[in-house]
Structure formats: C-alpha cells, structure tokens
Design a protein around this motif. Structure first.
Motif, mmCIF file in Angstrom:
data_model
loop_
_atom_site.group_PDB
_atom_site.id
_atom_site.type_symbol
_atom_site.label_atom_id
_atom_site.label_comp_id
_atom_site.label_asym_id
_atom_site.label_seq_id
_atom_site.Cartn_x
_atom_site.Cartn_y
_atom_site.Cartn_z
ATOM 1 N N GLY A 96 31.932 1.345 51.927
ATOM 2 C CA GLY A 96 33.117 1.206 51.116
ATOM 3 C C GLY A 96 33.569 2.604 50.710
ATOM 4 N N ASP A 97 34.457 2.643 49.727
ATOM 5 C CA ASP A 97 34.796 3.891 49.037
ATOM 6 C C ASP A 97 33.710 4.117 47.984
ATOM 7 O OD1 ASP A 97 37.197 4.245 50.431
ATOM 8 O OD2 ASP A 97 38.303 2.999 49.028
ATOM 9 N N LEU A 98 32.992 5.219 48.091
ATOM 10 C CA LEU A 98 31.776 5.397 47.294
ATOM 11 C C LEU A 98 32.026 6.245 46.051
ATOM 12 C CD1 LEU A 98 29.231 6.002 50.199
ATOM 13 C CD2 LEU A 98 29.902 3.844 49.108
ATOM 14 N N VAL A 99 31.684 5.663 44.904
ATOM 15 C CA VAL A 99 31.766 6.348 43.616
ATOM 16 C C VAL A 99 30.465 6.071 42.860
ATOM 17 C CG1 VAL A 99 34.278 6.302 43.458
ATOM 18 C CG2 VAL A 99 32.971 4.350 42.611
ATOM 19 N N PRO A 100 30.043 6.981 41.968
ATOM 20 C CA PRO A 100 28.762 6.825 41.299
ATOM 21 C C PRO A 100 28.864 6.137 39.940
ATOM 22 C CG PRO A 100 29.553 9.035 40.920
ATOM 23 C CD PRO A 100 30.610 8.335 41.738
ATOM 24 N N THR A 101 27.735 5.565 39.534
ATOM 25 C CA THR A 101 27.597 5.035 38.183
ATOM 26 C C THR A 101 27.001 6.112 37.279
ATOM 27 O OG1 THR A 101 25.351 4.235 38.531
ATOM 28 C CG2 THR A 101 27.151 2.754 39.143
ATOM 29 N N LYS A 102 26.961 5.821 35.994
ATOM 30 C CA LYS A 102 26.392 6.742 35.014
ATOM 31 C C LYS A 102 24.949 7.068 35.340
ATOM 32 C CE LYS A 102 25.756 7.107 29.979
ATOM 33 N NZ LYS A 102 25.992 6.392 28.681
ATOM 34 N N ASP A 103 24.210 6.069 35.881
ATOM 35 C CA ASP A 103 22.799 6.276 36.196
ATOM 36 C C ASP A 103 22.572 6.610 37.667
ATOM 37 O OD1 ASP A 103 23.700 3.685 36.614
ATOM 38 O OD2 ASP A 103 21.839 2.707 36.011
ATOM 39 N N GLY A 104 23.628 7.073 38.367
ATOM 40 C CA GLY A 104 23.455 7.696 39.672
ATOM 41 C C GLY A 104 23.465 6.791 40.879
ATOM 42 N N HIS A 105 23.795 5.510 40.712
ATOM 43 C CA HIS A 105 23.898 4.616 41.864
ATOM 44 C C HIS A 105 25.283 4.747 42.491
ATOM 45 C CE1 HIS A 105 20.144 2.430 41.022
ATOM 46 N NE2 HIS A 105 20.462 2.585 39.753
ATOM 47 N N LEU A 106 25.373 4.509 43.797
ATOM 48 C CA LEU A 106 26.653 4.514 44.487
ATOM 49 C C LEU A 106 27.174 3.090 44.595
ATOM 50 C CD1 LEU A 106 26.009 7.028 47.412
ATOM 51 C CD2 LEU A 106 27.245 7.453 45.275
ATOM 52 N N CYS A 108 30.878 0.545 45.480
ATOM 53 C CA CYS A 108 32.054 0.501 46.341
ATOM 54 C C CYS A 108 33.280 0.078 45.539
ATOM 55 C CB CYS A 108 31.824 -0.476 47.481
ATOM 56 S SG CYS A 108 30.370 -0.102 48.493
ATOM 57 N N ARG A 109 34.136 1.039 45.246
ATOM 58 C CA ARG A 109 35.408 0.825 44.562
ATOM 59 C C ARG A 109 36.430 1.751 45.185
ATOM 60 N NH1 ARG A 109 36.639 -3.557 42.697
ATOM 61 N NH2 ARG A 109 35.250 -3.962 44.452
ATOM 62 N N TYR A 172 41.209 -15.569 44.341
ATOM 63 C CA TYR A 172 39.799 -15.193 44.437
ATOM 64 C C TYR A 172 39.361 -14.238 43.331
ATOM 65 C CZ TYR A 172 40.712 -17.178 49.010
ATOM 66 O OH TYR A 172 41.093 -18.025 50.021
ATOM 67 N N ASN A 173 40.251 -13.971 42.369
ATOM 68 C CA ASN A 173 39.866 -13.108 41.254
ATOM 69 C C ASN A 173 38.635 -13.672 40.540
ATOM 70 O OD1 ASN A 173 42.022 -11.437 41.758
ATOM 71 N ND2 ASN A 173 43.186 -11.982 39.935
ATOM 72 N N GLY A 174 37.680 -12.792 40.265
ATOM 73 C CA GLY A 174 36.501 -13.196 39.517
ATOM 74 C C GLY A 174 35.377 -13.776 40.338
ATOM 75 N N ARG A 175 35.566 -13.894 41.650
ATOM 76 C CA ARG A 175 34.561 -14.551 42.483
ATOM 77 C C ARG A 175 33.410 -13.617 42.886
ATOM 78 N NH1 ARG A 175 33.931 -19.205 45.444
ATOM 79 N NH2 ARG A 175 35.884 -19.975 44.558
ATOM 80 N N TRP A 176 33.725 -12.327 43.110
ATOM 81 C CA TRP A 176 32.698 -11.431 43.648
ATOM 82 C C TRP A 176 32.441 -10.250 42.726
ATOM 83 C CZ3 TRP A 176 36.517 -13.101 47.352
ATOM 84 C CH2 TRP A 176 36.026 -14.075 48.245
ATOM 85 N N GLU A 177 31.201 -9.777 42.736
ATOM 86 C CA GLU A 177 30.823 -8.616 41.943
ATOM 87 C C GLU A 177 31.040 -7.330 42.734
ATOM 88 O OE1 GLU A 177 26.027 -8.291 42.908
ATOM 89 O OE2 GLU A 177 26.673 -9.481 41.168
ATOM 90 N N ILE A 178 30.780 -6.213 42.095
ATOM 91 C CA ILE A 178 30.916 -4.906 42.738
ATOM 92 C C ILE A 178 29.669 -4.628 43.574
ATOM 93 C CG2 ILE A 178 31.127 -2.421 42.350
ATOM 94 C CD1 ILE A 178 32.549 -3.066 39.731
ATOM 95 N N PRO A 179 29.816 -4.393 44.879
ATOM 96 C CA PRO A 179 28.636 -4.102 45.698
ATOM 97 C C PRO A 179 28.184 -2.648 45.560
ATOM 98 C CG PRO A 179 30.588 -4.336 47.097
ATOM 99 C CD PRO A 179 31.048 -4.482 45.685
ATOM 100 N N THR A 180 26.881 -2.436 45.692
ATOM 101 C CA THR A 180 26.360 -1.079 45.787
ATOM 102 C C THR A 180 26.311 -0.670 47.255
ATOM 103 O OG1 THR A 180 24.027 -1.693 46.058
ATOM 104 C CG2 THR A 180 24.883 -1.537 43.785
ATOM 105 N N PHE A 181 26.235 0.634 47.499
ATOM 106 C CA PHE A 181 26.143 1.105 48.880
ATOM 107 C C PHE A 181 24.844 0.643 49.513
ATOM 108 C CE2 PHE A 181 25.611 4.885 51.913
ATOM 109 C CZ PHE A 181 26.356 4.276 52.896
ATOM 110 N N GLU A 182 23.772 0.614 48.739
ATOM 111 C CA GLU A 182 22.507 0.139 49.311
ATOM 112 C C GLU A 182 22.608 -1.327 49.698
ATOM 113 O OE1 GLU A 182 17.864 0.961 49.173
ATOM 114 O OE2 GLU A 182 18.878 1.101 47.229
#
Length: 395
Positions: A96-106, A108-109, A172-182
């Motif tokens: 996906g388009d990879l951006v990090p979280t506060k605790d360093g996970h990648l 897809c947003r 489909y709003n609200g159906r899926w969560e944010i995936p991580t790159f892993e």
C-alpha cells in the motif's frame, strides 16, 4: 547532483544490473515464472517470494496495476479493495502507501492524515488528536498516523475518500480496518497459494523526508520486513516506489527489489529536492540526462499520465511526448498513473456527460495510452483495464 547521490548511483549500478525496458512479458496471458505453488509454499517464504523466478519478466505487458486495490469499487487500502483487485484480474496490487505509527509500525494509508479515509472523526476519544502540521511545506489539518499507536489505529475503520465521485463505495464504510504492511506481506503469500499464481504488490514510501525528520525513517522499516519475509531479492514480487528520489536511492542500498521513481507534474519539485536545496524539477528528471541518472539506481519511473500525453487548456489530449522512448533507451520501464472510469478523471474527449460519478469512455482512453508503449498503468478499475488490454492486444 551531490557527492552523496553520485556515490549511491555508482554503488547502485555496480550492485545489480539494470533491468531493461523489455522486462515485462509480451502477452497478457504470460505465465508467471515461479516454482509450483505447493513447492514454493513447502520451501518457505523465501522460495514463495520468487527469488529464483523471472521477476518483472513474468508480468504481462502492459501490466494492470490495481491502484490502492480496486478503489473504484471499495474504500482504498483495505483488504476488501486488495482482494477485489485480484478478483478483477489485476497483475499487481498497490498495497500500500506506507506511513508509520507512533510506535514504529508501517500501515497502509493514502496519506498520514487519516481524517478523509477513516472514521476517526467519529471517535470522541481521539478528538484531541486533531491538529495542523506542515506536511511537505503545506499546512494540513486533521489526524495523523504518527500520533497514534497501532493498537489505537486498529480501532478505526476505513471510509470512502471521494464519496462525490463514488457514492456507491460508501456502502462499505466501516467494514474494514487499516492493514499493516506486515499483514499485507502475509496476505500476499496467502493469496498466492489460494489463487495458484504469484501475487505482486507495489508499495510506496510516503513523505519519507518528513518522517525521517520525526525519527520514523521508512526505508529501513520496509527493508527489515522484506528481509523477514524473504522478499528482498531482485526477482521478489515486490516493486517499491517513491516520489522522492533519495528514498529510492536509500532503498537501493538496502534491498535488491525493483525500484521506481514516481514523477508528478513537470513543474513540480520532489520534496527531498526542496529540503536539499536542489533546484531541479521533474522536467529536469525526464530529460535524457535525468533519465540516465535515475537508471543508475532504479529500474523504472512512474510518471503522471500527463507526462506521457499532455493535455491542452480544454483538457483534451495533445501529441505524446518522447518520454516513453527516452526512458526505454536507458532501460527504464514506465508505470504511469492513474486511469479511472469517472468523467472528471478522464481526458475531455473521453467524457460522457458531466456527472461527477458518471462513467466516460475509459476504454478509448486506455487504448490511447497503451499505444504509446507504456509497460503498465495504474487504474482504480482493474476489470476495465484488463478488458481494454485484451482489446488493444487483439488489434
């Protein structure tokens, strides 16, 4: 070009041979050059990644890239969107388009600001996180992934980003969560086994200079995960892309994956150039000299379609530029972006009516762009792209 960039270019050229412009397969039915799926799975993730396979040569030409999945039909960068892209025939999924979280996970947003792509605004517990930041020199207000832990982001759900153009996607709003790159890398292996053919992904490092200044460097995190899952080789089914050439140069030192420099409008400057005081624009990068430089550390470019065929003041296509031929001469593939079915996103001559969510003659537009010799194209509508390619190859 600075001495550091020159050094990276020299090292990159010596580390691995540049893949030629003919790396994509010649026919839409090209068989992916991989071990048998069962054998690959039994041998572990490194074998499943296709290190001994044919790499980019296994992809058809022109390849169809599912832009953020099947974002014409589902909220982008969700497993619902990614799965549908494969169902519709995409050869590659931009996951996906990879951006990090506060605790360093990648994760897809499309952007680190998630107010337009998640239901974060409806979470009162996060109301205090809304803020304004300078993102690549632009004041941006909203909620940012780097201000959330992964656990917090997992409480959010994806929503449609452009509901005016895609009201049907709001179902489909609200159906899926944010995936991580892993999670995406694991999904890739699962789908490869399930579908009996290699699934390709095409992630992008988003705003790498911005995140490096925050102590959240993207490239090292990407490389670490690719190595962990055995997908850091030249023939691995993971292409990497970025709008910042220095991010691709950095990746060139960390992994052997195919690398692509994304290119925006001709008068724009990559933000790492802005930060470094490099006066060059995209127009400089698409000259023969600029393309030769890119070929020293990357295997392709991902230009906006307007760099392939410019539009006039009325939005109609004009004469194709020499970019396709110039890039091919130095061994670079071209994966331009983005084809969409809706009227507002099509060249004027292919629109039908003025409805913001109405479809135009996207088949005609696909044919026109395919005729330039591009190696692939991003599209929000993979099924349309697959049919358009079949028509084009059939003559």
């Amino acid at each position: 070009m600075g001495s550091e960039q020159a050094n990276e270019k020299t090292q990159g050229t010596g580390r691995r041979a540049i893949l030629g412009a003919a790396v994509f397969g010649a026919a839409s039915g090209a068989v992916l050059g991989l071990p048998g799926v069962a054998g690959a799975a039994e041998a572990g993730p490194a074998a499943a990644a296709g290190r001994g396979g044919r790499g980019l040569k296994s992809l058809p030409k022109p390849a169809i890239i599912g832009h953020r999945g099947a974002s014409g039909y589902r909220p982008e960068h969700t497993f619902g969107s990614y799965n549908l892209a494969l169902d519709l025939g995409a050869d590659v999924v931009e996951a996906g388009d990879l951006v990090p979280t506060k605790d360093g996970h990648l994760v897809c947003r499309h952007e680190p600001e998630i107010g337009g792509t998640t239901d974060v605004a409806s979470h009162p517990e996060f109301a205090g996180r809304k803020t304004t930041k300078m993102l690549d020199g632009v004041a941006t207000t909203g909620w940012f992934t780097e201000d959330f832990t992964l656990a917090e982001l997992k409480t959010l759900r994806a929503i449609e980003r452009i509901p005016a153009n895609r009201p049907h996607n709001t179902l489909y709003n609200g159906r899926w969560e944010i995936p991580t790159f892993e999670e995406v890398l694991k999904w890739q292996d699962e789908q490869t086994r399930k579908r009996g053919k290699q699934v390709w992904i095409y992630p992008e490092t988003k705003h790498p200079t911005y995140f490096r200044k925050l102590g959240l460097g993207l490239e090292e995190r990407v490389a670490k995960l690719l190595r962990k899952h055995g997908k850091d080789g030249r023939n691995a089914p993971v292409m990497l892309q970025s709008f910042e050439p220095s991010s691709i140069q950095r990746l060139n030192q960390l992994v052997d994956n195919p690398l692509v420099v994304l290119l925006s409008t001709a008068d724009s400057r990559p933000y790492d150039f802005v930060e470094a005081g490099d006066p060059r624009t995209v127009a400089d990068l698409i000259t023969p000299k600029g393309l030769r430089e890119i070929a020293g550390y990357a295997q392709g470019i991902g230009p906006t379609l307007d760099l392939i065929i410019p539009k006039d003041a009325n939005g109609n296509l004009t004469k194709p530029t020499t970019l396709v031929g110039d890039a091919h001469k130095v061994g670079l593939i071209l994966t331009p972006y983005t084809m969409r079915n809706e009227n507002p996103f099509l060249p004027a001559e292919f629109r039908k009516g003025s409805a913001a969510d109405g479809y135009g003659d996207s088949f005609g537009a696909f044919k026109t762009y395919f005729a330039t010799g591009i190696d692939a194209v991003f599209t929000d509508n993979a099924d349309t792209g697959v049919l358009a390619r079949a028509d084009f190859l059939a003559g």
